[in-house]
Design a protein around this motif. Sequence first.
Motif, PDB file in Angstrom:
ATOM      1  N   MET A  64     -18.694 -13.913   9.744  1.00 16.26           N
ATOM      2  CA  MET A  64     -18.800 -12.683  10.529  1.00 16.26           C
ATOM      3  C   MET A  64     -18.859 -11.443   9.646  1.00 16.26           C
ATOM      4  O   MET A  64     -19.563 -10.474   9.968  1.00 16.26           O
ATOM      5  N   ASN A  67     -22.318 -11.283   8.203  1.00 15.18           N
ATOM      6  CA  ASN A  67     -23.291 -10.901   9.235  1.00 15.18           C
ATOM      7  C   ASN A  67     -23.083  -9.476   9.748  1.00 15.18           C
ATOM      8  O   ASN A  67     -23.767  -9.051  10.692  1.00 15.18           O
ATOM      9  N   GLY A  68     -22.144  -8.757   9.144  1.00 17.59           N
ATOM     10  CA  GLY A  68     -21.918  -7.369   9.531  1.00 17.59           C
ATOM     11  C   GLY A  68     -21.196  -7.191  10.842  1.00 17.59           C
ATOM     12  O   GLY A  68     -21.200  -6.106  11.425  1.00 17.59           O
ATOM     13  N   LYS A  69     -20.534  -8.259  11.315  1.00 18.13           N
ATOM     14  CA  LYS A  69     -19.830  -8.171  12.601  1.00 18.13           C
ATOM     15  C   LYS A  69     -18.364  -7.765  12.443  1.00 18.13           C
ATOM     16  O   LYS A  69     -17.756  -7.262  13.389  1.00 18.13           O
ATOM     17  N   LEU A  70     -17.795  -8.020  11.261  1.00 18.22           N
ATOM     18  CA  LEU A  70     -16.407  -7.647  10.991  1.00 18.22           C
ATOM     19  C   LEU A  70     -16.341  -6.820   9.710  1.00 18.22           C
ATOM     20  O   LEU A  70     -17.101  -7.066   8.766  1.00 18.22           O
ATOM     21  N   PRO A 229     -13.545 -15.794  17.052  1.00 19.96           N
ATOM     22  CA  PRO A 229     -14.450 -14.664  16.797  1.00 19.96           C
ATOM     23  C   PRO A 229     -14.143 -13.440  17.663  1.00 19.96           C
ATOM     24  O   PRO A 229     -14.120 -12.309  17.159  1.00 19.96           O
ATOM     25  N   SER A 230     -13.895 -13.665  18.949  1.00 25.39           N
ATOM     26  CA  SER A 230     -13.570 -12.539  19.840  1.00 25.39           C
ATOM     27  C   SER A 230     -12.240 -11.911  19.457  1.00 25.39           C
ATOM     28  O   SER A 230     -12.092 -10.681  19.457  1.00 25.39           O
ATOM     29  N   SER A 233     -12.578  -9.906  16.301  1.00 25.89           N
ATOM     30  CA  SER A 233     -13.386  -8.702  16.559  1.00 25.89           C
ATOM     31  C   SER A 233     -12.541  -7.581  17.159  1.00 25.89           C
ATOM     32  O   SER A 233     -12.857  -6.396  16.969  1.00 25.89           O
ATOM     33  N   GLY A 237     -13.490  -5.717  14.255  1.00 23.89           N
ATOM     34  CA  GLY A 237     -14.893  -5.645  14.640  1.00 23.89           C
ATOM     35  C   GLY A 237     -15.590  -4.351  14.221  1.00 23.89           C
ATOM     36  O   GLY A 237     -14.994  -3.268  14.278  1.00 23.89           O
ATOM     37  N   VAL A 238     -16.844  -4.487  13.828  1.00 23.55           N
ATOM     38  CA  VAL A 238     -17.689  -3.323  13.532  1.00 23.55           C
ATOM     39  C   VAL A 238     -18.211  -2.793  14.849  1.00 23.55           C
ATOM     40  O   VAL A 238     -18.938  -3.489  15.567  1.00 23.55           O
ATOM     41  N   LYS A 239     -17.804  -1.603  15.188  1.00 24.63           N
ATOM     42  CA  LYS A 239     -18.176  -1.021  16.497  1.00 24.63           C
ATOM     43  C   LYS A 239     -19.622  -0.536  16.467  1.00 24.63           C
ATOM     44  O   LYS A 239     -20.088   0.000  15.493  1.00 24.63           O
TER      45      LYS A 239
END
Length: 239
Positions: A64, A67-70, A229-230, A233, A237-239
């Motif tokens: 994550m 992938n730039g999600k966190l 993952p949730s 986040s 998490g990246v808002k």
Amino acid sequence: MDEKLRKRTIVRRELESSYLKETRSYKVYLPPDYDSSRAYPALYAQDGEQFLNFGRGATVAQEMILNGKLFPFIIVAVTVSKENRTEEYGTGRSRNDIYKSFFVEELLPAVEKEFAVNDRILIGDSLGGTVSLDLALDRPDLFSKVLSLSGAFYPDVMKGVLRRPKLSHLTIYMLIGLQETAVPVGSQTVDFLSYNRDMKQVLEQRGASVTYVEKEGGHDWGFWQSQLPSALSFFFGVK
């Protein structure tokens, strides 16, 4: 990406504890492109080996983050004493106070002397969620964020919350499975779903910021891993 995913950095450390009267190990996951000159948020995980292995905590985090999600963070996965788990994690049990003293007075300084930390989040499953909440209740100066995976919020835990009229410092993410109504514990079954619903109400009444999630699932790592993952986040998490 695949190569970077495989190249996770996890270091192992040991700590001689005067409280536990034994050596306790922990592992630290470092995010991709870790920079020792900057500080990171730290996720302190109870049942550390299980969190890394069955929860795939470092694998999920690595993917994550890449992938730039966190946002990058470190994971401090604290090894559990399998024979003493209930006594160390359970509220008011025989080794509960010494475990919490180990955590605050020995583990935290050792970790944060080596790794620069700018925020702390506690995560735990079942009784690991219990001791995580208890740590945040006992030491609001150190812990204000808790991620509870099917917390075992027995009446003794509830009593500890009821003794504290204000919990506005606390932010907690609570996950519980809809199938956790008759979980085998010893010779009995426990309705963790009801315990979590009750705990949510009491925490909110005392001003805590509660994010509460009920999903189809049971009291097991298959469920917790699927929801990780949730959960991650929510805090990273990246808002």
